[in-house]
Design an enzyme around this catalytic site. Structure first.
Site, PDB file in Angstrom:
ATOM      1  N   LYS A 147       0.896  -1.122  -0.105  1.00 27.51           N
ATOM      2  CA  LYS A 147       0.049  -0.130   0.113  1.00 27.51           C
ATOM      3  C   LYS A 147       0.861   1.218   0.057  1.00 27.51           C
ATOM      4  O   LYS A 147       2.181   1.269   0.454  1.00 27.51           O
ATOM      5  CB  LYS A 147      -0.929   0.036   1.217  1.00 27.51           C
ATOM      6  N   ASN A 191     -13.450   3.742  -5.369  1.00 24.82           N
ATOM      7  CA  ASN A 191     -12.949   3.785  -4.070  1.00 24.82           C
ATOM      8  C   ASN A 191     -12.355   5.069  -4.004  1.00 24.82           C
ATOM      9  O   ASN A 191     -11.846   5.768  -4.867  1.00 24.82           O
ATOM     10  CB  ASN A 191     -11.924   2.586  -3.731  1.00 24.82           C
ATOM     11  N   ASN A 219       4.952   0.973  -3.055  1.00 30.25           N
ATOM     12  CA  ASN A 219       4.384   2.109  -3.678  1.00 30.25           C
ATOM     13  C   ASN A 219       4.820   3.482  -3.037  1.00 30.25           C
ATOM     14  O   ASN A 219       4.421   3.527  -1.873  1.00 30.25           O
ATOM     15  CB  ASN A 219       2.886   1.673  -3.848  1.00 30.25           C
ATOM     16  N   CYS A 243      -2.826   8.706  -8.195  1.00 25.91           N
ATOM     17  CA  CYS A 243      -3.996   8.554  -7.050  1.00 25.91           C
ATOM     18  C   CYS A 243      -4.993   9.642  -7.272  1.00 25.91           C
ATOM     19  O   CYS A 243      -4.898  10.685  -7.374  1.00 25.91           O
ATOM     20  CB  CYS A 243      -3.498   8.657  -5.744  1.00 25.91           C
ATOM     21  N   LYS A 254       3.981   4.457 -12.194  1.00 21.06           N
ATOM     22  CA  LYS A 254       2.461   4.125 -12.257  1.00 21.06           C
ATOM     23  C   LYS A 254       1.505   5.044 -12.852  1.00 21.06           C
ATOM     24  O   LYS A 254       1.382   6.215 -12.398  1.00 21.06           O
ATOM     25  CB  LYS A 254       1.756   3.689 -11.036  1.00 21.06           C
ATOM     26  N   ILE A 285      -2.758  -0.025 -15.518  1.00 18.34           N
ATOM     27  CA  ILE A 285      -3.276   1.418 -15.188  1.00 18.34           C
ATOM     28  C   ILE A 285      -3.696   1.518 -13.736  1.00 18.34           C
ATOM     29  O   ILE A 285      -4.002   0.472 -12.971  1.00 18.34           O
ATOM     30  CB  ILE A 285      -4.492   1.719 -16.033  1.00 18.34           C
ATOM     31  N   THR A 324      -6.674   3.509 -11.337  1.00 17.13           N
ATOM     32  CA  THR A 324      -8.109   3.565 -11.465  1.00 17.13           C
ATOM     33  C   THR A 324      -8.419   4.953 -12.364  1.00 17.13           C
ATOM     34  O   THR A 324      -7.859   6.012 -12.617  1.00 17.13           O
ATOM     35  CB  THR A 324      -8.777   3.963 -10.223  1.00 17.13           C
ATOM     36  N   GLY A 327      -8.509  -4.777 -13.647  1.00 12.93           N
ATOM     37  CA  GLY A 327      -9.712  -5.539 -13.843  1.00 12.93           C
ATOM     38  C   GLY A 327      -9.155  -7.186 -13.933  1.00 12.93           C
ATOM     39  O   GLY A 327     -10.047  -8.020 -14.406  1.00 12.93           O
ATOM     40  N   GLY A 359      -5.916  -6.590  -8.508  1.00  8.51           N
ATOM     41  CA  GLY A 359      -6.268  -5.782  -7.294  1.00  8.51           C
ATOM     42  C   GLY A 359      -7.584  -5.974  -6.871  1.00  8.51           C
ATOM     43  O   GLY A 359      -7.790  -6.868  -5.865  1.00  8.51           O
TER      44      GLY A 359
END
Lengths: 305, 250
Positions: free
Chosen positions: A45, A69, A99, A130, A165, A191, A193, A244, A265
């Site tokens: 995380k 989320n 990360n 993010c 990322k 990718i 989100t 996905g 994920g």
């Protein structure tokens, strides 16, 4: 010979499967379900300079074929992660990818520097995507100049390979990928989100307290495949693919599109055993589609003339 | 410890308006679960599992009873499941209620779909020789369930918001009329829990909180609540769903 093995900068993966950042905590909870040594790697995380408490709740909402989320990078801060979480994961025979996130370039640099002192982390995943924090995060991920700048600074600060990322919330993903490659990125991770929103009809209010959130799950898989496929044609650094993934067939699809590693994920929430199940299933799935090893699948998608 | 289990559906019945009772069979869960714990239920075609509290356990018949309200697509699909089908669950999840051995009288306050976990707790309390007083709040008469079952265990007061059955108003309106008790336990929507904890400030109490969950095992940090400890937060799915009324900030 291990047919599932893949070599990436800083990472000797026994298989290409790794839980994606934010969907697996620091592994503790999932270690009750299976042996984490089975995993190719674990992406921890996000770590920030100081502890963050994240966004108000509700932080998740289900959507058709996925979820939104807006956790808001809640984490105990990089020092606590290095002190308490990395040693836990280091007990397992797997690779650890940290990360890292920040509100400012200085914070990214500070977090990257902190990981230089631990021998147990093999690579950094630079989170410039993010969508759920007010400052930093996605602002670095949607402007090629900013993305290149933060990549350069982190590369200079860190003695670890850096996987950047990427955010899909851009009109030209290839431009972003080329910008961070030119700035010295060792690999890409893609990718993150997609920004989305859902409104609760009875109350007429957004379901998430943060209003918007990041869409993940099988709904975004075709977008991930398209972006990885496009980027692969234009960069020479390896790609860790995600978005996905929930089956071994999905993994083969990501490899065909051009990913060399594949992160899982949201599917961990549906089935806590999903990474372990995919690793068990992958040899049969490779064989089914005429492959002997993971390496020979990478980037082998073909277009008919 | 949480296990991924397959449970057989023995019966499905709508016992009140939009409220479904489902009896499931599974040896592990029936042996392990304590009052206040929940099942994290997979519903085919849905990304996120649904957390549903355990309303009762029968160790002899190895059955687990759950009650849920039909509020969206997931619970609607679940309500359509038939006897003989199987469901995939993670459980038993969460920490469960702490039972104080020295207590002799306990007050249980349930609101709406927060009533079910109070039933397994009430049965356990009575088995331990404690006197139970139950205050059960519902929207209206058509939503009332389990009144008779609670009455078999102790003094039970039903309150409906519209006054169509029992006392009129909110559960907090009648807390002043309750006799003495040692500890209170409450489960229901957050506004009710806030009102209950305010009303009973200074009393020893435990509250069970519901929230939209992601992983349900403590990894994703979707269902957190501010806490008074130095960490600053608690995870509802794994540190809770039951908390000492003084340790979290509603």
């Amino acid at each position: 010979m291990n047919k599932l093995a893949v070599e990436l900068p800083g990472l000797s993966l026994k298989n290409p499967i790794m839980p994606a950042s934010g969907c697996f905590g620091f592994g503790r909870e999932y270690s009750d379900f299976y042996d984490l040594s089975k995993l190719g790697a674990v992406i921890m995380k996000a770590a920030t300079g100081e502890r963050r408490l994240g966004n108000p709740t509700p932080r998740v909402a289900e959507t058709n074929s996925g979820m939104l989320n807006a956790i808001g990078l809640q984490n105990p801060g990089v020092e606590a992660i290095i002190r308490e979480e990395v040693p836990f994961l280091a007990q397992y025979n797997t690779n650890i990818i940290a990360n890292i996130a920040g509100s400012t370039i200085e914070e990214y640099e500070e977090v990257a520097l902190a990981f230089n002192d631990t021998e147990d982390v093999q690579a950094l995943e630079l989170n410039i995507s993010c969508p759920n924090v007010k400052e930093g995060g996605i602002q670095f991920g949607t402007d090629p100049m900013m993305a290149a700048r933060v990549t350069e600074v982190v590369k200079k600060a860190s003695n670890l390979p850096v996987y950047v990322k990427l955010s899909p919330n851009v009109s030209n993903i290839v431009e972003m990928a080329q910008a961070v490659e030119a700035a010295g990125a060792d690999g890409l991770s893609m990718i993150n989100t997609l920004t989305g929103m859902q409104i609760h009809l009875p109350t007429r209010t957004p379901l998430l307290a943060n209003k918007t959130g990041g869409l993940s799950g099988s709904a975004i898989k075709p977008i991930a495949i398209r972006m990885i496929y496009e980027v692969k044609q234009h960069v020479s650094i390896p790609i860790i693919g995600m978005g996905g993934v929930s089956t071994a067939e999905d993994v083969v699809e990501f490899l065909l599109a051009g990913a060399s590693g594949v992160a899982v994920g949201t599917a961990n929430f549906t089935n806590p055993f999903v990474c372990s199940d995919i690793i068990d299933e992958l040899p049969r799935t490779l064989k089914k589609y005429g492959f002997d090893s993971v390496k020979e699948v990478i980037g082998k998608a073909v277009t008919l003339a | 410890m949480i296990s991924k289990e397959i449970m057989q559906i023995l019966s499905v019945s709508e016992i009140a308006s939009e409220t479904v009772e489902m009896v499931l069979r599974n040896e592990y869960i029936s042996e392990q679960a304590i009052p206040g714990q929940f099942l994290h239920i997979l519903i085919d075609g849905h990304t996120l599992r649904r957390p549903i509290s355990i309303a009762d356990i029968n160790r002899e018949s190895k059955t687990v009873t759950i009650l849920f309200k039909i509020i969206g697509d997931g619970t609607k699909t679940l309500a359509g499941f038939k006897e003989g089908m199987e469901i995939d669950v993670l459980g038993p999840s969460g920490n469960g209620f702490l039972i104080e051995e020295q207590d002799s009288v306990v007050l249980l306050i349930g609101g709406g779909i927060g009533v079910p976990p109070m039933y397994y707790l009430a049965r356990t309390m009575v088995k331990k020789g404690k006197k139970v007083i139950a205050v059960l709040g519902f929207q209206s008469k058509s939503h009332v369930f389990y009144e008779e079952k609670f009455k078999e265990l102790g003094e039970t007061i039903v309150v409906t918001n519209d006054g169509s059955y029992g006392e009129r108003g909110f559960v907090t309106d009648i807390l002043g009329k309750i006799g003495s008790f040692d500890t209170y336990y409450s489960c229901g929507p957050v506004p009710m829990l806030r009102a209950v904890t305010n009303e009973l400030q200074g009393r020893r109490g435990f509250i069970s909180i519901e929230e939209r969950m992601g992983c349900g095992v403590g990894a994703c940090l979707a269902c957190v609540i501010p806490a008074t400890d130095e960490k600053g937060y608690k995870k509802i799915c794994s540190d809770g769903p039951v908390f000492d009324a003084r340790e979290v900030t509603l």
